[in-house]
Scaffold this active site. Structure first.
Site, PDB file in Angstrom:
ATOM      1  N   HIS A   1      -3.369   0.539  -3.101  1.00 63.35           N
ATOM      2  CA  HIS A   1      -4.499   0.335  -2.011  1.00 63.35           C
ATOM      3  C   HIS A   1      -4.933  -0.527  -1.389  1.00 63.35           C
ATOM      4  O   HIS A   1      -4.973  -1.334  -2.110  1.00 63.35           O
ATOM      5  CB  HIS A   1      -5.648   2.036  -2.117  1.00 63.35           C
TER       6      HIS A   1
ATOM      7  N   ASN B   1      -5.572   8.383   6.181  1.00 59.65           N
ATOM      8  CA  ASN B   1      -5.444   7.222   7.222  1.00 59.65           C
ATOM      9  C   ASN B   1      -5.292   7.689   8.323  1.00 59.65           C
ATOM     10  O   ASN B   1      -6.103   7.153   9.992  1.00 59.65           O
ATOM     11  CB  ASN B   1      -3.788   6.782   7.253  1.00 59.65           C
TER      12      ASN B   1
ATOM     13  N   ARG C   1       0.778  -1.384  -0.355  1.00 60.76           N
ATOM     14  CA  ARG C   1       0.091   0.081  -0.177  1.00 60.76           C
ATOM     15  C   ARG C   1       0.574   1.346  -0.163  1.00 60.76           C
ATOM     16  O   ARG C   1       2.266   1.121   0.086  1.00 60.76           O
ATOM     17  CB  ARG C   1      -0.919   0.094   1.365  1.00 60.76           C
ATOM     18  N   HIS C   2       0.194   2.703  -0.579  1.00 58.84           N
ATOM     19  CA  HIS C   2       1.156   3.459  -0.024  1.00 58.84           C
ATOM     20  C   HIS C   2       1.210   3.455   1.443  1.00 58.84           C
ATOM     21  O   HIS C   2       0.722   3.224   2.323  1.00 58.84           O
ATOM     22  CB  HIS C   2       0.079   4.845  -0.950  1.00 58.84           C
TER      23      HIS C   2
ATOM     24  N   ARG D   1      -1.321  10.437  -2.500  1.00 61.17           N
ATOM     25  CA  ARG D   1      -0.631   8.890  -1.415  1.00 61.17           C
ATOM     26  C   ARG D   1       0.368   8.042  -2.272  1.00 61.17           C
ATOM     27  O   ARG D   1       1.659   7.885  -1.758  1.00 61.17           O
ATOM     28  CB  ARG D   1      -1.847   8.702  -0.294  1.00 61.17           C
TER      29      ARG D   1
ATOM     30  N   GLU E   1      -7.853   3.498  -5.683  1.00 61.52           N
ATOM     31  CA  GLU E   1      -8.189   2.892  -4.533  1.00 61.52           C
ATOM     32  C   GLU E   1     -10.258   2.645  -4.407  1.00 61.52           C
ATOM     33  O   GLU E   1     -10.538   3.401  -5.486  1.00 61.52           O
ATOM     34  CB  GLU E   1      -8.121   3.793  -3.339  1.00 61.52           C
TER      35      GLU E   1
HETATM   36  O1  G3H Z   1     -11.825   3.339   1.791  1.00 56.27           O
HETATM   37  C1  G3H Z   1     -10.752   2.366   1.646  1.00 56.27           C
HETATM   38  C2  G3H Z   1     -10.250   1.576   2.696  1.00 56.27           C
HETATM   39  O2  G3H Z   1      -9.237   1.501   2.341  1.00 56.27           O
HETATM   40  C3  G3H Z   1     -10.680  -0.178   2.502  1.00 56.27           C
HETATM   41  O3  G3H Z   1     -10.824  -0.139   3.552  1.00 56.27           O
HETATM   42  O4  G3H Z   1     -13.068  -1.947   2.074  1.00 56.27           O
HETATM   43  O5  G3H Z   1     -12.022  -1.768   5.214  1.00 56.27           O
HETATM   44  O6  G3H Z   1     -13.977  -0.264   4.372  1.00 56.27           O
HETATM   45  P1  G3H Z   1     -12.891  -0.890   4.266  1.00 56.27           P
END
Ligand code: G3H
Length: 199
Positions: free
Chosen positions: A156, A21, A14-15, A68, A90
């Site tokens: 991402h 974050n 990941r970045h 990022r 992402e």
């Molecule tokens: O929305 C961006 C997140 O890095 C993805 O995480 O799918 O667990 O909410 P998530």
């Protein structure tokens, strides 16, 4: 698919940590935090050592078009420029872009519950689902597979989860729940029937 059997490592990361974050916000296109910048610098040292260890001259670096990821990938100094691919962006969080999970729960409780119920298939309003991301990244999977030189992917959380699952043949239902921590590099080396993995 194992298009060919020339062993070459595929590095997924990941970045570096982003400002969002640190605030637990989804989506957006913000800069790296100080810690994130430090990770990018460490990544540069890490790949220099990997280059010596694996004895590779040529390498491919793929990243997304989000700041990022680009800032992280741009630090990698192996004599090649990264390729910036929108397909590695992402998951699109649509209406919830820039919100914290608490805010989503408060403002869009229905959406929040729907997502908790089926995170794999849930599609953000005006955004994407994990299933959409899986479809979107298919061409890059072919691209990674056909490479005969090491590949570095700086992407991402959702995208790395999908790529990792493809190469490790993990269960699709687990994709949205996989732990892919920040500031980790996953090194996969395709072998005859599986990929060996080092983190
Ligand atoms: O929305 C961006 C997140 O890095 C993805 O995480 O799918 O667990 O909410 P998530």
């Amino acid at each position: 698919m194992n298009l060919h059997i020339i062993p070459r490592p595929i590095y997924l990361t990941r970045h570096g940590e982003s400002v969002y974050n640190t605030q637990d916000r989804v989506g957006g296109d913000c800069e790296l935090s100080k810690r994130g910048e430090l990770y990018a610098k460490k990544l540069k040292e890490f790949f220099k050592k990997e280059q010596e260890k694996e004895k590779f001259k040529d390498v491919k670096i793929f990243t997304s078009t989000l700041k990022r990821a680009m800032s992280t990938a741009n630090e990698i100094d192996l004599g090649v420029k990264p390729l910036y691919l929108k397909m590695l962006d992402e998951i699109n969080t649509g209406l919830c872009d820039g919100m914290t999970y608490e805010e989503i729960q408060e403002i869009y409780p229905f959406e929040y519950n729907e997502r908790s119920f089926d995170k794999l298939r849930y599609r953000y309003p005006r955004g994407e689902s994990y299933m959409d991301v899986i479809q979107r990244i298919e061409p890059i999977i072919f691209e990674i597979e056909r490479q005969r030189v090491p590949v570095i992917v700086v992407a991402h959380n959702a995208v790395v989860r999908c790529l990792y699952t493809y190469f490790t043949q993990y269960e699709i239902e687990n994709i949205p729940h996989l732990e892919v921590p920040l500031h980790n590099v996953i090194k996969l080396t395709p072998e005859t029937y599986h990929c060996s993995e080092i983190r």
